[in-house]
Design an enzyme around this catalytic site. Structure first.
Site, short mmCIF file in Angstrom:
data_model
loop_
_atom_site.label_atom_id
_atom_site.label_comp_id
_atom_site.label_asym_id
_atom_site.label_seq_id
_atom_site.Cartn_x
_atom_site.Cartn_y
_atom_site.Cartn_z
N CYS A 95 22.18 -24.67 -35.74
CA CYS A 95 22.71 -23.32 -35.57
C CYS A 95 24.13 -23.45 -35.01
O CYS A 95 24.35 -24.03 -33.99
CB CYS A 95 21.85 -22.57 -34.57
SG CYS A 95 22.62 -21.00 -34.15
N SER B 191 13.60 -45.22 -27.79
CA SER B 191 13.29 -44.16 -26.83
C SER B 191 11.78 -44.06 -26.63
O SER B 191 11.03 -44.15 -27.59
CB SER B 191 13.82 -42.83 -27.37
OG SER B 191 13.39 -41.76 -26.57
#
Lengths: 378, 100
Positions: free
Chosen positions: A324, A200
């Protein structure tokens, strides 16, 4: 602002921006167009292809540009597994390590909707997939194995050439997510034995929205993005010319600077580690088996999010190894996979290094972390 | 009796929502009507209005006109019941020093 989150993304190098600029303005042409402007854009794309290929030790024609590492991982795993099974219907299993990036894990789990079996392989307490663990699981029913070269949370470096060899003995394809590796490891696609490798641009001071998948000559993949015949018919869609040019320039600069980068990162990592290690701190990134760019530390009885919040108010940026979910801030799958004591699981911080960090920056960071540790443990 | 409680923390609103429900239910048993406000400190650290109690999911608040308790037990689930009882005692009029 003190930036210690290079593993999340890196600032775009000024020379990369300069290289990209003309392709937003006077050279805005579509690289598939036949007129001169289009052909010039195509030549620039081909030059960038050679630059990235040189960095990876691949042939230019083996490179397939994508929108980033996630698309490269999806293409490798889904496209590779489908093509492997089309050739040999027995191959219906895909194996991946327990510490893979979500782009790999979710691609493998998606294959279960297409009648594959996705098998997650356990790692040791340092996050390493042991060759014998892979050897026990891989077989003639395995389509593809995916193991990332350097882990994005704790920096573990895997024995990729050896793992690839084990996969090949069973006739399986081998993919590696090298997104976090290319900035520090002198990897060579040709010699590695890997069939598919993802990279990337924005992790090596290039633009976001651009990555590449190296596909070894002779390996077939089923395209995910269908449409035009770009990228030798393997990835439809108008090329993101400016970003590809930027990726090429970033690759060229990295080849020139990587050795110096690594030296500097090692020094900074050692400096921060020696300042912070203590009886209430566990090091998840031991120097002998992790990349110099990443230092993951676990602090006893500290809420990592609270630490991030305090540091953010001081203008200091770093990350926590936590995801989360709907119930509460749970330790990440990587932290769970290496198995920390409960008192440390929620206190993991990832400090990642790159160009432009001074020793004074490191000292200020460690001073603040120690201070907030005392507050957060109250 | 009506009381106002602020639960302030970070990413996981659900953890704070569940904490708010537990406190509301327990206080209702003591005849206290609780008005709970959930606040994500990443979005804003400004505290609007007055509260009878603040529960912080990580240390942040200083010099507040009302008691401030750590909400860590709602995250780790260690000592959660004791914290709920501590909140009830506080809201029933017991000062912080009276709370063991």
């Amino acid at each position: 602002m003190l930036y210690f989150d290079y593993a999340a993304t890196t600032p775009v190098d000024a020379q990369v921006i300069d290289a990209m600029a003309p392709y937003f303005t006077e050279s805005f042409y579509n690289a598939s167009a036949l007129y001169q402007g289009g052909r010039k854009a195509r030549q620039a794309v081909q030059k960038a292809r050679s630059q990235v290929a040189q960095l990876l030790g691949a042939k230019p024609e083996e490179l397939l540009f994508t929108s980033g590492g996630t698309e490269a991982d999806n293409t490798a795993i889904i496209g590779g597994a489908l093509a492997a099974r089309a050739k040999d219907p027995r191959r219906r299993r895909v194996l991946f390590s327990a510490v893979e990036h979500h782009a790999v894990g979710e691609s493998c789990r998606f294959l279960e909707t297409l009648d594959f079996e996705a098998v997650e392989l356990p790692v040791d307490s340092r996050g390493r997939l042991l060759p014998e663990t892979l050897a026990q699981q891989v077989g003639e029913d395995t389509a593809l194995v995916s193991v990332m070269w350097v882990n994005n949370e704790i920096g573990t470096i895997q024995e990729i050439p050896r793992l690839a060899e084990i996969a090949h003995r069973a006739g399986a394809l081998f993919h590696t997510d090298a997104v976090q590796a290319v900035g520090t490891q002198p990897l060579c696609f040709q010699d590695s034995g890997v069939d598919l490798m993802s990279v990337s641009a924005h992790k090596i001071y290039g633009p976001k929205g651009c990555g590449a998948l190296a596909v070894r000559t002779g390996i077939e993949i089923t395209p995910l993005l269908r449409g035009g015949q770009q990228e030798s018919g393997r990835r439809g869609g108008t090329e993101n010319v400016p970003a590809i040019i930027g990726f090429g320039k970033a690759a060229q600069l990295l080849l020139e600077r990587r050795e110096e980068d690594v030296q500097r990162m090692q020094e900074r990592k050692m400096r921060v580690l020696s300042a912070l290690c203590g009886e209430d701190v566990l090091c998840n990134s031991p120097l002998d088996c992790t990349a110099p760019s990443i230092l993951n530390l676990a602090f006893r009885d500290v809420e990592a999010e609270g630490m991030l919040f305090c540091l953010d108010r001081e203008g200091i940026c770093l990350s926590m190894g936590a995801a989360c979910n709907s119930k509460s801030v749970e330790p990440s799958h990587v932290i769970r996979a290496i198995g920390l004591p409960p008192a440390y699981e929620r206190g993991c911080l990832r400090i990642s290094f790159g160009r432009g960090q001074s020793e004074e920056d490191c000292d200020l960071l460690t001073e603040k972390i120690l201070r907030f540790c005392a507050i957060l443990r109250r | 009796m009506q009381k106002k409680v602020l639960i302030a923390g970070g990413l996981c609103g659900t953890t704070m929502l569940m904490a708010g429900e537990k406190l509301t239910e327990r206080c209702r048993q003591e005849g206290i009507s609780l008005q709970v406000t959930i606040q994500n400190l990443w979005e804003t650290t400004y505290v609007a209005g007055r509260y009878d109690l603040i529960v912080e999911m990580f240390p942040f608040f200083q010099d507040q006109p009302c008691p401030v308790l750590s909400g860590k037990p709602f995250i780790s689930h260690v000592g959660e019941k004791a914290l709920v009882e501590q909140v009830v005692k506080l809201l029933c009029g017991g000062g912080l020093s009276e709370v063991v």
